[in-house]
Structure formats: structure tokens, C-alpha cells
Motif scaffolding. Structure first.
Motif, PDB file in Angstrom:
ATOM      1  N   ARG A  37      -0.933  -1.967 -60.117  1.00  0.00           N
ATOM      2  CA  ARG A  37      -2.385  -1.939 -59.960  1.00  0.00           C
ATOM      3  C   ARG A  37      -2.689  -1.929 -58.478  1.00  0.00           C
ATOM      4  NH1 ARG A  37      -1.396  -4.840 -64.600  1.00  0.00           N
ATOM      5  NH2 ARG A  37      -2.600  -4.125 -66.410  1.00  0.00           N
ATOM      6  N   THR A  39      -5.412  -1.453 -55.181  1.00  0.00           N
ATOM      7  CA  THR A  39      -6.785  -1.460 -54.700  1.00  0.00           C
ATOM      8  C   THR A  39      -7.120  -0.067 -54.176  1.00  0.00           C
ATOM      9  OG1 THR A  39      -6.226  -2.039 -52.423  1.00  0.00           O
ATOM     10  CG2 THR A  39      -6.519  -3.865 -53.994  1.00  0.00           C
ATOM     11  N   ALA A  40      -8.389   0.214 -54.025  1.00  0.00           N
ATOM     12  CA  ALA A  40      -8.803   1.505 -53.471  1.00  0.00           C
ATOM     13  C   ALA A  40      -8.255   1.681 -52.066  1.00  0.00           C
ATOM     14  CB  ALA A  40     -10.322   1.610 -53.472  1.00  0.00           C
ATOM     15  N   ASP A  41      -8.177   0.581 -51.303  1.00  0.00           N
ATOM     16  CA  ASP A  41      -7.658   0.647 -49.946  1.00  0.00           C
ATOM     17  C   ASP A  41      -6.177   0.993 -49.939  1.00  0.00           C
ATOM     18  OD1 ASP A  41      -8.091   0.031 -46.998  1.00  0.00           O
ATOM     19  OD2 ASP A  41      -6.431  -1.316 -47.459  1.00  0.00           O
ATOM     20  N   GLN A  42      -5.407   0.398 -50.837  1.00  0.00           N
ATOM     21  CA  GLN A  42      -3.987   0.728 -50.931  1.00  0.00           C
ATOM     22  C   GLN A  42      -3.791   2.190 -51.304  1.00  0.00           C
ATOM     23  OE1 GLN A  42      -2.997  -2.232 -53.825  1.00  0.00           O
ATOM     24  NE2 GLN A  42      -2.045  -3.597 -52.342  1.00  0.00           N
ATOM     25  N   GLU A 276      -2.853   2.028 -62.001  1.00  0.00           N
ATOM     26  CA  GLU A 276      -4.289   1.810 -62.123  1.00  0.00           C
ATOM     27  C   GLU A 276      -4.855   1.611 -60.731  1.00  0.00           C
ATOM     28  OE1 GLU A 276      -6.965  -1.869 -63.594  1.00  0.00           O
ATOM     29  OE2 GLU A 276      -5.630  -1.037 -65.125  1.00  0.00           O
ATOM     30  N   VAL A 277      -5.904   2.374 -60.388  1.00  0.00           N
ATOM     31  CA  VAL A 277      -6.494   2.277 -59.062  1.00  0.00           C
ATOM     32  C   VAL A 277      -7.927   1.769 -59.184  1.00  0.00           C
ATOM     33  CG1 VAL A 277      -7.063   3.477 -56.926  1.00  0.00           C
ATOM     34  CG2 VAL A 277      -5.054   4.189 -58.237  1.00  0.00           C
ATOM     35  N   GLU A 278      -8.214   0.734 -58.455  1.00  0.00           N
ATOM     36  CA  GLU A 278      -9.539   0.129 -58.452  1.00  0.00           C
ATOM     37  C   GLU A 278     -10.618   1.164 -58.128  1.00  0.00           C
ATOM     38  OE1 GLU A 278     -11.849  -3.279 -55.775  1.00  0.00           O
ATOM     39  OE2 GLU A 278     -10.060  -2.240 -55.023  1.00  0.00           O
ATOM     40  N   GLY A 279     -11.594   1.269 -59.003  1.00  0.00           N
ATOM     41  CA  GLY A 279     -12.745   2.109 -58.723  1.00  0.00           C
ATOM     42  C   GLY A 279     -12.581   3.578 -59.033  1.00  0.00           C
ATOM     43  N   TRP A 280     -11.373   4.011 -59.401  1.00  0.00           N
ATOM     44  CA  TRP A 280     -11.180   5.440 -59.654  1.00  0.00           C
ATOM     45  C   TRP A 280     -11.744   5.852 -61.005  1.00  0.00           C
ATOM     46  CZ3 TRP A 280      -6.185   8.136 -57.568  1.00  0.00           C
ATOM     47  CH2 TRP A 280      -6.168   8.035 -56.170  1.00  0.00           C
ATOM     48  N   GLY A 281     -11.695   4.974 -61.965  1.00  0.00           N
ATOM     49  CA  GLY A 281     -12.277   5.283 -63.261  1.00  0.00           C
ATOM     50  C   GLY A 281     -11.551   6.358 -64.035  1.00  0.00           C
ATOM     51  N   ARG A 319     -13.760  10.608 -53.711  1.00  0.00           N
ATOM     52  CA  ARG A 319     -13.297   9.397 -54.381  1.00  0.00           C
ATOM     53  C   ARG A 319     -12.539   8.481 -53.424  1.00  0.00           C
ATOM     54  NH1 ARG A 319      -8.806  10.816 -57.093  1.00  0.00           N
ATOM     55  NH2 ARG A 319     -10.029  12.462 -58.063  1.00  0.00           N
TER      56      ARG A 319
END
Length: 415
Positions: A37, A39-42, A276-281, A319
Motif C-alpha cells: 500500500r 501513499t500518493a507521495d511514494q 494500492e495507491v492512496e487517492g488513485w481510485g 493524477r
């Protein structure tokens, strides 16, 4: 090319973190559960590292190394500061010379030109992998709706066999009239032979394609390979995943312009793992090697071609970087927002502004500039100075700033 200090790495959580294909196979057997999992930053930093814009570049490998890392460099006729295929290695390596770029791309048996994301330069090792596309063109018969007689097709191959590499002019002329797509029978025939894989583009002369017989120009060990469509697609998806670092299904499809069914069939054999990437949806996949080590290093500060593979996929760019960017070269002048060839400004691992450049003699002209924040003025000045030096310009002139209050600070930095 300027570099900004490295970000403090936040690390990638190990839950688990696959570092080898065996991990990828385990993740596939486990079903849709993400291997990591992020983050968007990663995800952003993984993408930058995969694209050669985070960390120390391999300068010894030069433009050829950039091509191998990206897997595809898009070609385009527009030339402002330089042509797009020259801007791509510049963004990663700094002031690389035009001759080394041309040597890396053409005329030395290291690359070829074919239809990938668009018309692209590709590493010669990928020649077998596009057999699936060559077969599809053959099954279709026509290329872009143009018919051609078997006699014209045979004449082109016979002439290349007898005379060696030739441009379309050397083959007898490219067009019937001055209309752009009113191709001659010879041009239609040689472009069909290119699509089918009977000929290959070995170099460019004055931006004209130079055609040669594939059996002569492609190394014998590569020319003899005939992988199945499934083998081609699995490898291309793996290479796209490595070049992107982390990607959605749409991202992977776009890199080499694959169809949804092709991607879905290839994913299980690609070695990419679900994340899973935060915020990607949306479901995402990553290259196991991208997850094995934290993305750290120094960031590039540079102007990017709109055709650079970091930003050529507009939904992905929005994105990851929050920038909605499009090429406006074909937009009527009065409707342009950011300019004819607006180049995103990359600094600190983020897209922080745009510059629409031009050259007037020895002056680099920034026709239109916009920045997200006054704090990015030093990065803008550095990018403009280095671009000017690379293109042989001794001065920089900024014509229009979206925020004119930034002009005194910018002009002081530009000297």
C-alpha cells in the motif's frame, strides 16, 4: 541541469514487499490483495525514479542508456528549443550533445523506429517484441486506409535490396501533390513494408526516414526470433511497468498503446504485482524492483517536452502531479492558455509551472511563463539558464509572466 536536495525518504511498508518474480507469483496466487500500500507521495517518487528523474543518472550510458530505461522515446516534427527526442535525454542528463543523441538512436544498429506509444525510437532489443503488431498489420492488409498494389510493394523492396538504405525521395518521391497525406504509391508501399516489418527505419536524414531491408539492418539473432503474441505482450507490459514504476491498467495500456484485452491477458505473466495507491481510485500494479528499495536521491530541475514519457499520458500526469497539461500547438492561437509548446517545469519532484519557449538568434525567449508559487522562481531561472546554454543562447528574455510581481526577482537571478 540543476538538482534539488534529496527528499527525506518515507520508506515503503513491507506487507509484504516483493523483491523478486517469486513474490510476484505469490501475489498473483493470492488474488487481488495488494502486495503493498503506497501513499500518493511514494507513488510519485517511484514514478520519477523509474523515469530517470530521481537519483543519479548514468551519464556513462548516455542517451542510449536513457532510451533503454524508458523503452520508448516519442518522435515529433515540432522543433522549438530542439526536437522532442533530444529534449528527453537532456531532461535526464543535462547538456548532452546532439551528435551523441543521434548516434544513440540511429545508424549504429542500437535502435529502430516503429509504432509504440506513437512513432517512437525503440531499443533494437525490442524488435522481436513488436512481432505481434507487425502480424496484426499484415492481417489487416491496409495501413491507414491506403491501398497499394503488390507490384509497387515488390518494387520498393527490390530497389532497397539493390541500392541499399534510401529515403522516400530516393525511392522516387513521397507525395503526389503538396497535400500532407496525398502520398505517392512508393511512399504508401514503403510505409506498409515498415508496418509489416519487411523494412526498418535505420536513421533520419534532414528529418526524413531512411529505410532499409529489415533482414539486413536488424541483427540476425533478433531478426530470427518469432515470439508468440502472448510472449510479446507479457514482455512489453513488464517493460512498461518498469518504465512507469507503478501504474494503473490505463497507464500500462497507454505506454505501448495496447488494447484492454491484450493487457488483461498479459498481466498475469508480466511479473508486475498489484498495489494500492492512496487517492488513485483504481487498481494499480508495480514493478517488483521498484518496491524493493526506497526511491531516494536528487531531483532534476528541468523543462520537459510535452512528449516526454513522464507527462505524455495526460490523465496519469494529472493524477500523479496535479497538473492538467495538454499540447496547444494545434490549438488556434487565440484559444491557447499556456502557449504553443508549453513545457512543464519539473523541480523538487513536482511539476511547478510552465514555460512556452522560443529562440531568436542567440536569445532564448520565454514567451509565456506561469508558476504555482513564488518559491519556484529560483528553479525557473536555473532551468532557463541551463536550457539557454544547451541550445547555444547567451541571453534569456521573459516576455510574459502570469504573475508580473515575480519579474524583479526572476530578472535578478537571470542576470
Amino acid at each position: 541541469m540543476a538538482e534539488t536536495p534529496a527528499e527525506t525518504p518515507v520508506g515503503i511498508p513491507a506487507e509484504p514487499l516483493p523483491g523478486a518474480p517469486a513474490g510476484a507469483r505469490s501475489a498473483r496466487r493470492a488474488g487481488p490483495a495488494p502486495a503493498a500500500r503506497l501513499t500518493a507521495d511514494q507513488a510519485r517518487r517511484i514514478a520519477l525514479r523509474a523515469q530517470g528523474l530521481l537519483g543519479s543518472p548514468d551519464r556513462r550510458a548516455g542517451a542510449g542508456g536513457v532510451l533503454r530505461q524508458l523503452g520508448a522515446v516519442q518522435l515529433d516534427t515540432i522543433s522549438v528549443l530542439a526536437r522532442s527526442h533530444e529534449l528527453v535525454p537532456y531532461a535526464r542528463l543535462g547538456a548532452v550533445g546532439r551528435r551523441p543523441v543521434e548516434q544513440a538512436y540511429w545508424g549504429h544498429g542500437t535502435a529502430f523506429e516503429y509504432w509504440s506509444h506513437a512513432a517512437c525510437v525503440l531499443p533494437i532489443g525490442q524488435w522481436p517484441l513488436f512481432a505481434f503488431r507487425r502480424r496484426a498489420y499484415r492481417d489487416k492488409g491496409r495501413v491507414w486506409g491506403h491501398p497499394v498494389s503488390p507490384e509497387a510493394y515488390a518494387r520498393v523492396l527490390d530497389q532497397l535490396r539493390a541500392e541499399g538504405p534510401l529515403t522516400s525521395t530516393g525511392l522516387g518521391g513521397a507525395k503526389r501533390t503538396s497535400e500532407w497525406w496525398d502520398w505517392s504509391d512508393t511512399k504508401i508501399a514503403v510505409e506498409r513494408a515498415l508496418a509489416f516489418g519487411d523494412v526498418v527505419v535505420t536513421e533520419r536524414r534532414g528529418w526524413k526516414r531512411v529505410y532499409d531491408l529489415a533482414e539486413r539492418a536488424v541483427p540476425a539473432e533478433l531478426f530470427a526470433q518469432d515470439p508468440t503474441d502472448a510472449e510479446c505482450l507479457a514482455r512489453l507490459v513488464a517493460l512498461a511497468g518498469a518504465a512507469l514504476g507503478v501504474a494503473t491498467r490505463a497507464d500500462l495500456m497507454d505506454y505501448h498503446r495496447l488494447k484492454g484485452a491484450q493487457l488483461d491477458a498479459a498481466l498475469p505473466e508480466s511479473g508486475l504485482v498489484p498495489v494500492e495507491v492512496e487517492g488513485w481510485g483504481a487498481p494499480a500494479w508495480a514493478d517488483p524492483a521498484a518496491l524493493a528499495a526506497e526511491p531516494r536521491g536528487r531531483h532534476r530541475t528541468t523543462l520537459l517536452s510535452p512528449f516526454d514519457s513522464l507527462v505524455w499520458d495526460r490523465p496519469r500526469t494529472e493524477r500523479i502531479f496535479g497538473m492538467s497539461h495538454r499540447l496547444e500547438a494545434y490549438t488556434p492561437k487565440h484559444k491557447r492558455v499556456h502557449g504553443y509548446f508549453a513545457m512543464p517545469l519539473l523541480a523538487g519532484g513536482r511539476l511547478v509551472g510552465r514555460v512556452d519557449p522560443a529562440r531568436e538568434g542567440t536569445v532564448l525567449v520565454a514567451r509565456q511563463v506561469s508558476l504555482d508559487s513564488p518559491g519556484f522562481v529560483p528553479a525557473l531561472a536555473e532551468a532557463l539558464r541551463e536550457a539557454a546554454a544547451w541550445t547555444g543562447c547567451s541571453d534569456v528574455r521573459v516576455e510574459r509572466l502570469a504573475d508580473e510581481s515575480l519579474r524583479p526577482a526572476l530578472e535578478e537571478l537571470l542576470g
